[in-house]
Scaffold this active site. Sequence first.
Site, PDB file in Angstrom:
ATOM      1  N   GLN A 115      38.262   0.542  42.176  1.00 34.32           N
ATOM      2  CA  GLN A 115      38.402  -0.843  41.717  1.00 34.32           C
ATOM      3  C   GLN A 115      37.095  -1.630  41.561  1.00 34.32           C
ATOM      4  O   GLN A 115      36.914  -2.340  40.567  1.00 34.32           O
ATOM      5  CB  GLN A 115      39.350  -1.626  42.655  1.00 34.32           C
ATOM      6  CG  GLN A 115      39.583  -3.031  42.178  1.00 34.32           C
ATOM      7  CD  GLN A 115      40.616  -3.839  42.937  1.00 34.32           C
ATOM      8  OE1 GLN A 115      40.680  -5.036  42.778  1.00 34.32           O
ATOM      9  NE2 GLN A 115      41.447  -3.232  43.748  1.00 34.32           N
TER      10      GLN A 115
ATOM     11  N   ASN B 149      29.692   3.380  41.336  1.00 34.54           N
ATOM     12  CA  ASN B 149      30.081   3.020  42.706  1.00 34.54           C
ATOM     13  C   ASN B 149      30.554   4.259  43.465  1.00 34.54           C
ATOM     14  O   ASN B 149      31.602   4.264  44.091  1.00 34.54           O
ATOM     15  CB  ASN B 149      31.122   1.894  42.734  1.00 34.54           C
ATOM     16  CG  ASN B 149      32.474   2.290  42.199  1.00 34.54           C
ATOM     17  OD1 ASN B 149      32.568   2.995  41.200  1.00 34.54           O
ATOM     18  ND2 ASN B 149      33.541   1.838  42.847  1.00 34.54           N
TER      19      ASN B 149
ATOM     20  N   ASP C 243      36.688  -5.501  46.677  1.00 33.79           N
ATOM     21  CA  ASP C 243      36.572  -4.711  45.450  1.00 33.79           C
ATOM     22  C   ASP C 243      36.214  -5.562  44.230  1.00 33.79           C
ATOM     23  O   ASP C 243      35.083  -5.593  43.784  1.00 33.79           O
ATOM     24  CB  ASP C 243      37.882  -3.972  45.186  1.00 33.79           C
ATOM     25  CG  ASP C 243      38.034  -2.755  46.076  1.00 33.79           C
ATOM     26  OD1 ASP C 243      37.024  -2.261  46.591  1.00 33.79           O
ATOM     27  OD2 ASP C 243      39.169  -2.293  46.253  1.00 33.79           O
TER      28      ASP C 243
ATOM     29  N   GLN D 138      39.425 -31.474  54.220  1.00 32.94           N
ATOM     30  CA  GLN D 138      40.774 -31.958  53.888  1.00 32.94           C
ATOM     31  C   GLN D 138      41.820 -31.183  54.686  1.00 32.94           C
ATOM     32  O   GLN D 138      42.018 -30.007  54.416  1.00 32.94           O
ATOM     33  CB  GLN D 138      41.097 -31.758  52.397  1.00 32.94           C
ATOM     34  CG  GLN D 138      39.933 -31.838  51.447  1.00 32.94           C
ATOM     35  CD  GLN D 138      39.308 -33.215  51.406  1.00 32.94           C
ATOM     36  OE1 GLN D 138      39.934 -34.188  51.826  1.00 32.94           O
ATOM     37  NE2 GLN D 138      38.092 -33.312  50.937  1.00 32.94           N
TER      38      GLN D 138
ATOM     39  N   GLN E 229      44.160 -35.302  51.379  1.00 34.53           N
ATOM     40  CA  GLN E 229      42.810 -35.712  51.006  1.00 34.53           C
ATOM     41  C   GLN E 229      42.623 -37.143  51.486  1.00 34.53           C
ATOM     42  O   GLN E 229      43.506 -37.984  51.263  1.00 34.53           O
ATOM     43  CB  GLN E 229      42.685 -35.622  49.484  1.00 34.53           C
ATOM     44  CG  GLN E 229      41.270 -35.576  48.992  1.00 34.53           C
ATOM     45  CD  GLN E 229      41.215 -35.582  47.470  1.00 34.53           C
ATOM     46  OE1 GLN E 229      42.219 -35.823  46.818  1.00 34.53           O
ATOM     47  NE2 GLN E 229      40.052 -35.348  46.933  1.00 34.53           N
TER      48      GLN E 229
END
Length: 416
Positions: A17, A96, A169, A250, A273
């Site tokens: 991935q 990879n 990934d 928040q 908020q």
Amino acid sequence: MTKPLEGIKIIDFTHVQAGPACTQLLAWFGADVIKVERPGSGDVTRNQLRDIPDADALYFTMLNSNKKSLTLDTKKPEGKEILEKLVRESDVLVENFGPGALDRMGFSWERLNELNPKMIVASVKGFSDGHHYDDLKVYENVAQCAGGAASTTGFWDGPPTISAAALGDSNTGMHLAIGILTALLGRNKTGKGQKVAVSMQDSVLNLCRVKLRDQQRLERVGYLEEYPQYPHGEFSDVVPRGGNAGGGGQPGWVLKCKGWETDPNAYIYFTIQGHAWEPICKALGKPEWIDDPAYKTAEARQPHIFEIFGTIEAWLADKTKFEAVDILRKFDIPCAPVLTMKELANDPSLRASGTIVEVPHKKRGSYLTVGSPIKFSDMKPEVTASPLLGEHTDEVLASLGYSRQDIFNLREIKAV
Ligand code: CAO
């Protein structure tokens, strides 16, 4: 429409991935991405979790759209020779593999740089070069643990928790894409390629930077006021798991809506908020809270924030998650329904924007995938099907000067 990366040729030596997510993104934006796969088997994800016998699995099709597939055994001399030719005329090689695999194949950074000094060689590894774990092979969840996400995700009375989002990934792949584009811009100035390396641990940690913020605050003051542990619970000397608490200034939480008893996703995320306190009180039918000293400021609210959330849940009890958000949006309150994959797959707005796309595929029929989350005013990335294994082998080899007879011979010895 000309795409900005047209003319950039990429050898996509990636699998699973992290790497494929990077090269898929570059392919959407116009790069010519040639995925190099082992003859006979290809990327392991072609076979993983198949839902249709003999057809590439969705894991593969959803990470390899817009690419070409070239089969090549790069451990055979003939395969190495083809790869060398490709390297000489490509702009980028992305890989990879496990640590050291490319070197063992005979394609170290030094060798690649010698073959093509203008080429950018981009790698994903689990840990960065020189790290005391740099010999480890790494998958998604390993990276989430190593990068700090697992220790800070979940509830304080449960174990460290893995996120469903591919922080190890796809997130690393996106970091690598930024690195590649930066190196390409750099090459325009210097004429030289360079090595670009991104580790999965670093990429996860980069997304967890607010938790490193919290570690330093905790060490200085001994508590974290936005966490549910404050003010009644205990803090140790490490950042705790905060459940569904809002990560910034928040306070927020996942709150039950009508039907939660039977629908595991009948919830909304509600954010208090600070400057929205007055509209929140009005929306909830609690105008008396607006100026009540026990509620007026964020500091005053925090000690009994769960009592406030309880009151909001009582208000939500006769509203579905969609009805609730439709009311709250009128008061400018930051909130969203907890959406399922089924709801997202069928969301007309996501279909219209090209975020969810249906792609025709030679063997599977059509399948859904996630299109480009990045939108441009002058380009609409078009998603085309992932290639069948070796679908473009003949085309790529012919472009390198191989005749039909050469290709036949290479097939006989299973080099392609
Ligand atoms: N022809 C011939 N050989 C090939 C080949 C080809 N076209 N493509 C790959 N190979 C060989 C490699 O050269 C390597 O051989 P050696 O180990 O003998 O030198 C071998 O295939 C296996 O490579 P690998 O180590 O990458 O594969 P693995 O399945 O054992 O490990 C993974 C998979 C993902 C754990 C490992 O690649 C890794 O750690 N990658 C870096 C981190 C990463 O990207 N992880 C994310 C994966 S997504 O969840």
